[in-house]
Design a protein around this motif. Structure first.
Motif, PDB file in Angstrom:
ATOM      1  N   PHE A   6      30.335  18.545 -13.454  1.00  0.00           N
ATOM      2  CA  PHE A   6      31.749  18.924 -13.536  1.00  0.00           C
ATOM      3  C   PHE A   6      31.986  19.816 -14.753  1.00  0.00           C
ATOM      4  CE2 PHE A   6      33.074  14.811 -11.211  1.00  0.00           C
ATOM      5  CZ  PHE A   6      33.059  15.457  -9.986  1.00  0.00           C
ATOM      6  N   LEU A   7      31.374  19.478 -15.882  1.00  0.00           N
ATOM      7  CA  LEU A   7      31.554  20.287 -17.087  1.00  0.00           C
ATOM      8  C   LEU A   7      30.965  21.685 -16.883  1.00  0.00           C
ATOM      9  CD1 LEU A   7      32.507  20.635 -19.988  1.00  0.00           C
ATOM     10  CD2 LEU A   7      30.329  19.628 -20.739  1.00  0.00           C
ATOM     11  N   ALA A   8      29.782  21.766 -16.296  1.00  0.00           N
ATOM     12  CA  ALA A   8      29.162  23.072 -16.057  1.00  0.00           C
ATOM     13  C   ALA A   8      30.016  23.925 -15.130  1.00  0.00           C
ATOM     14  CB  ALA A   8      27.757  22.884 -15.471  1.00  0.00           C
ATOM     15  N   LEU A   9      30.533  23.317 -14.071  1.00  0.00           N
ATOM     16  CA  LEU A   9      31.389  24.058 -13.139  1.00  0.00           C
ATOM     17  C   LEU A   9      32.710  24.458 -13.799  1.00  0.00           C
ATOM     18  CD1 LEU A   9      30.740  22.030  -9.869  1.00  0.00           C
ATOM     19  CD2 LEU A   9      29.861  24.309 -10.466  1.00  0.00           C
ATOM     20  N   ALA A  10      33.233  23.600 -14.668  1.00  0.00           N
ATOM     21  CA  ALA A  10      34.456  23.933 -15.406  1.00  0.00           C
ATOM     22  C   ALA A  10      34.229  25.153 -16.289  1.00  0.00           C
ATOM     23  CB  ALA A  10      34.911  22.737 -16.247  1.00  0.00           C
ATOM     24  N   ILE A  11      33.070  25.213 -16.925  1.00  0.00           N
ATOM     25  CA  ILE A  11      32.747  26.358 -17.783  1.00  0.00           C
ATOM     26  C   ILE A  11      32.649  27.633 -16.947  1.00  0.00           C
ATOM     27  CG2 ILE A  11      30.966  27.357 -19.271  1.00  0.00           C
ATOM     28  CD1 ILE A  11      30.414  24.411 -20.214  1.00  0.00           C
ATOM     29  N   VAL A  12      31.995  27.548 -15.808  1.00  0.00           N
ATOM     30  CA  VAL A  12      31.880  28.720 -14.929  1.00  0.00           C
ATOM     31  C   VAL A  12      33.263  29.189 -14.476  1.00  0.00           C
ATOM     32  CG1 VAL A  12      31.043  29.530 -12.689  1.00  0.00           C
ATOM     33  CG2 VAL A  12      29.534  28.195 -14.172  1.00  0.00           C
ATOM     34  N   GLU A  14      36.107  28.739 -15.974  1.00  0.00           N
ATOM     35  CA  GLU A  14      36.818  29.299 -17.125  1.00  0.00           C
ATOM     36  C   GLU A  14      36.316  30.699 -17.439  1.00  0.00           C
ATOM     37  OE1 GLU A  14      37.360  30.457 -21.205  1.00  0.00           O
ATOM     38  OE2 GLU A  14      35.459  29.602 -20.530  1.00  0.00           O
ATOM     39  N   VAL A  15      35.016  30.915 -17.330  1.00  0.00           N
ATOM     40  CA  VAL A  15      34.444  32.236 -17.606  1.00  0.00           C
ATOM     41  C   VAL A  15      34.925  33.244 -16.561  1.00  0.00           C
ATOM     42  CG1 VAL A  15      32.277  33.547 -17.666  1.00  0.00           C
ATOM     43  CG2 VAL A  15      32.465  31.383 -18.897  1.00  0.00           C
ATOM     44  N   VAL A  16      34.960  32.844 -15.305  1.00  0.00           N
ATOM     45  CA  VAL A  16      35.471  33.732 -14.250  1.00  0.00           C
ATOM     46  C   VAL A  16      36.936  34.069 -14.519  1.00  0.00           C
ATOM     47  CG1 VAL A  16      36.054  33.863 -11.791  1.00  0.00           C
ATOM     48  CG2 VAL A  16      33.812  33.005 -12.505  1.00  0.00           C
ATOM     49  N   ALA A  17      37.734  33.055 -14.868  1.00  0.00           N
ATOM     50  CA  ALA A  17      39.158  33.282 -15.133  1.00  0.00           C
ATOM     51  C   ALA A  17      39.357  34.195 -16.342  1.00  0.00           C
ATOM     52  CB  ALA A  17      39.872  31.952 -15.343  1.00  0.00           C
ATOM     53  N   THR A  18      38.644  33.925 -17.422  1.00  0.00           N
ATOM     54  CA  THR A  18      38.792  34.733 -18.629  1.00  0.00           C
ATOM     55  C   THR A  18      38.342  36.167 -18.388  1.00  0.00           C
ATOM     56  OG1 THR A  18      38.517  32.785 -20.021  1.00  0.00           O
ATOM     57  CG2 THR A  18      38.140  34.917 -21.055  1.00  0.00           C
ATOM     58  N   SER A  19      37.249  36.337 -17.674  1.00  0.00           N
ATOM     59  CA  SER A  19      36.773  37.688 -17.363  1.00  0.00           C
ATOM     60  C   SER A  19      37.770  38.425 -16.476  1.00  0.00           C
ATOM     61  CB  SER A  19      35.412  37.617 -16.674  1.00  0.00           C
ATOM     62  OG  SER A  19      34.465  37.009 -17.531  1.00  0.00           O
ATOM     63  N   VAL A  38      44.112  30.554 -10.636  1.00  0.00           N
ATOM     64  CA  VAL A  38      43.322  29.557  -9.901  1.00  0.00           C
ATOM     65  C   VAL A  38      42.107  29.131 -10.724  1.00  0.00           C
ATOM     66  CG1 VAL A  38      41.903  29.174  -7.836  1.00  0.00           C
ATOM     67  CG2 VAL A  38      44.124  30.314  -7.643  1.00  0.00           C
ATOM     68  N   GLY A  39      41.443  30.081 -11.357  1.00  0.00           N
ATOM     69  CA  GLY A  39      40.261  29.767 -12.165  1.00  0.00           C
ATOM     70  C   GLY A  39      40.563  28.806 -13.288  1.00  0.00           C
ATOM     71  N   TYR A  40      41.649  29.046 -14.013  1.00  0.00           N
ATOM     72  CA  TYR A  40      42.009  28.121 -15.092  1.00  0.00           C
ATOM     73  C   TYR A  40      42.421  26.757 -14.543  1.00  0.00           C
ATOM     74  CZ  TYR A  40      41.709  31.634 -18.779  1.00  0.00           C
ATOM     75  OH  TYR A  40      41.259  32.577 -19.679  1.00  0.00           O
ATOM     76  N   GLY A  41      43.127  26.741 -13.419  1.00  0.00           N
ATOM     77  CA  GLY A  41      43.493  25.470 -12.807  1.00  0.00           C
ATOM     78  C   GLY A  41      42.266  24.646 -12.435  1.00  0.00           C
ATOM     79  N   VAL A  42      41.313  25.303 -11.794  1.00  0.00           N
ATOM     80  CA  VAL A  42      40.064  24.624 -11.413  1.00  0.00           C
ATOM     81  C   VAL A  42      39.304  24.183 -12.660  1.00  0.00           C
ATOM     82  CG1 VAL A  42      37.789  25.009 -10.345  1.00  0.00           C
ATOM     83  CG2 VAL A  42      39.866  25.770  -9.180  1.00  0.00           C
ATOM     84  N   PHE A  44      40.360  23.435 -15.717  1.00  0.00           N
ATOM     85  CA  PHE A  44      40.943  22.285 -16.410  1.00  0.00           C
ATOM     86  C   PHE A  44      40.867  21.014 -15.574  1.00  0.00           C
ATOM     87  CE2 PHE A  44      42.875  25.606 -19.080  1.00  0.00           C
ATOM     88  CZ  PHE A  44      42.420  25.143 -20.306  1.00  0.00           C
ATOM     89  N   TYR A  45      40.973  21.137 -14.269  1.00  0.00           N
ATOM     90  CA  TYR A  45      40.807  19.959 -13.411  1.00  0.00           C
ATOM     91  C   TYR A  45      39.383  19.412 -13.542  1.00  0.00           C
ATOM     92  CZ  TYR A  45      40.262  17.002  -9.346  1.00  0.00           C
ATOM     93  OH  TYR A  45      39.973  15.942  -8.533  1.00  0.00           O
ATOM     94  N   LEU A  46      38.386  20.294 -13.441  1.00  0.00           N
ATOM     95  CA  LEU A  46      37.003  19.843 -13.556  1.00  0.00           C
ATOM     96  C   LEU A  46      36.700  19.305 -14.950  1.00  0.00           C
ATOM     97  CD1 LEU A  46      35.250  22.686 -11.534  1.00  0.00           C
ATOM     98  CD2 LEU A  46      35.503  20.281 -10.858  1.00  0.00           C
ATOM     99  N   LEU A  47      37.282  19.915 -15.975  1.00  0.00           N
ATOM    100  CA  LEU A  47      37.108  19.387 -17.331  1.00  0.00           C
ATOM    101  C   LEU A  47      37.680  17.982 -17.427  1.00  0.00           C
ATOM    102  CD1 LEU A  47      36.242  19.732 -20.277  1.00  0.00           C
ATOM    103  CD2 LEU A  47      38.469  20.802 -20.708  1.00  0.00           C
ATOM    104  N   SER A  48      38.828  17.747 -16.811  1.00  0.00           N
ATOM    105  CA  SER A  48      39.422  16.407 -16.855  1.00  0.00           C
ATOM    106  C   SER A  48      38.510  15.384 -16.181  1.00  0.00           C
ATOM    107  CB  SER A  48      40.809  16.399 -16.209  1.00  0.00           C
ATOM    108  OG  SER A  48      40.724  16.484 -14.802  1.00  0.00           O
ATOM    109  N   LEU A  49      37.816  15.790 -15.124  1.00  0.00           N
ATOM    110  CA  LEU A  49      36.870  14.884 -14.466  1.00  0.00           C
ATOM    111  C   LEU A  49      35.661  14.624 -15.363  1.00  0.00           C
ATOM    112  CD1 LEU A  49      36.889  16.244 -10.795  1.00  0.00           C
ATOM    113  CD2 LEU A  49      38.185  14.317 -11.741  1.00  0.00           C
ATOM    114  N   ALA A  50      35.187  15.653 -16.023  1.00  0.00           N
ATOM    115  CA  ALA A  50      34.035  15.496 -16.916  1.00  0.00           C
ATOM    116  C   ALA A  50      34.348  14.563 -18.077  1.00  0.00           C
ATOM    117  CB  ALA A  50      33.597  16.861 -17.442  1.00  0.00           C
ATOM    118  N   LEU A  51      35.599  14.569 -18.526  1.00  0.00           N
ATOM    119  CA  LEU A  51      35.980  13.759 -19.677  1.00  0.00           C
ATOM    120  C   LEU A  51      36.048  12.268 -19.370  1.00  0.00           C
ATOM    121  CD1 LEU A  51      38.674  16.030 -21.340  1.00  0.00           C
ATOM    122  CD2 LEU A  51      36.298  15.657 -22.044  1.00  0.00           C
TER     123      LEU A  51
END
Length: 110
Positions: A6-12, A14-19, A38-42, A44-51
């Motif tokens: 989940f953390l790895a996918l959250a990072i991906v 976020e990188v897509v959204a920021t780019s 959508v990228g930031y929404g996904v 932060f959701y995945l980050l919340s699961l990782a936490l």
């Protein structure tokens, strides 16, 4: 292990959204703007699961460190942004810090 995925996918995400922020041209282009939202929404959701099991400090350090390096790489590949030697050294130090935190430190929560 799933929380690390989940953390790895959250990072991906976020990188897509920021780019996509660059491509959105100040949110004046629809498709890149939608990718940002959508990228930031996904992300932060995945980050919340990782936490659920990864300590917030560890997760955020990994998120921020790898995000910086991956966004810089995306800028270099997609937008022809230049990196000098010191920029590469700095990013290598960031990756080294993430490695130390994740592999060598007991603060990593694994």
């Amino acid at each position: 292990m799933t929380n690390w995925v989940f953390l790895a996918l959250a990072i991906v995400a976020e990188v897509v959204a920021t780019s996509s922020l660059k491509a959105s041209d100040g949110f004046t282009r629809l498709t890149p703007s939608l990718i940002v939202v959508v990228g930031y929404g996904v992300a932060f959701y995945l980050l919340s699961l990782a936490l659920r099991s990864i300590p917030v400090g560890t997760a955020y350090a990994i998120w921020a460190g790898l995000g910086i390096v991956l966004v810089a790489a995306a800028g270099w590949l997609l937008f022809d942004q230049k990196l000098d030697a010191w920029g590469v050294v700095g990013m290598a130090l960031i990756v080294s810090g993430v490695f130390v935190l994740n592999v060598l430190s007991r603060a990593g929560g694994h």
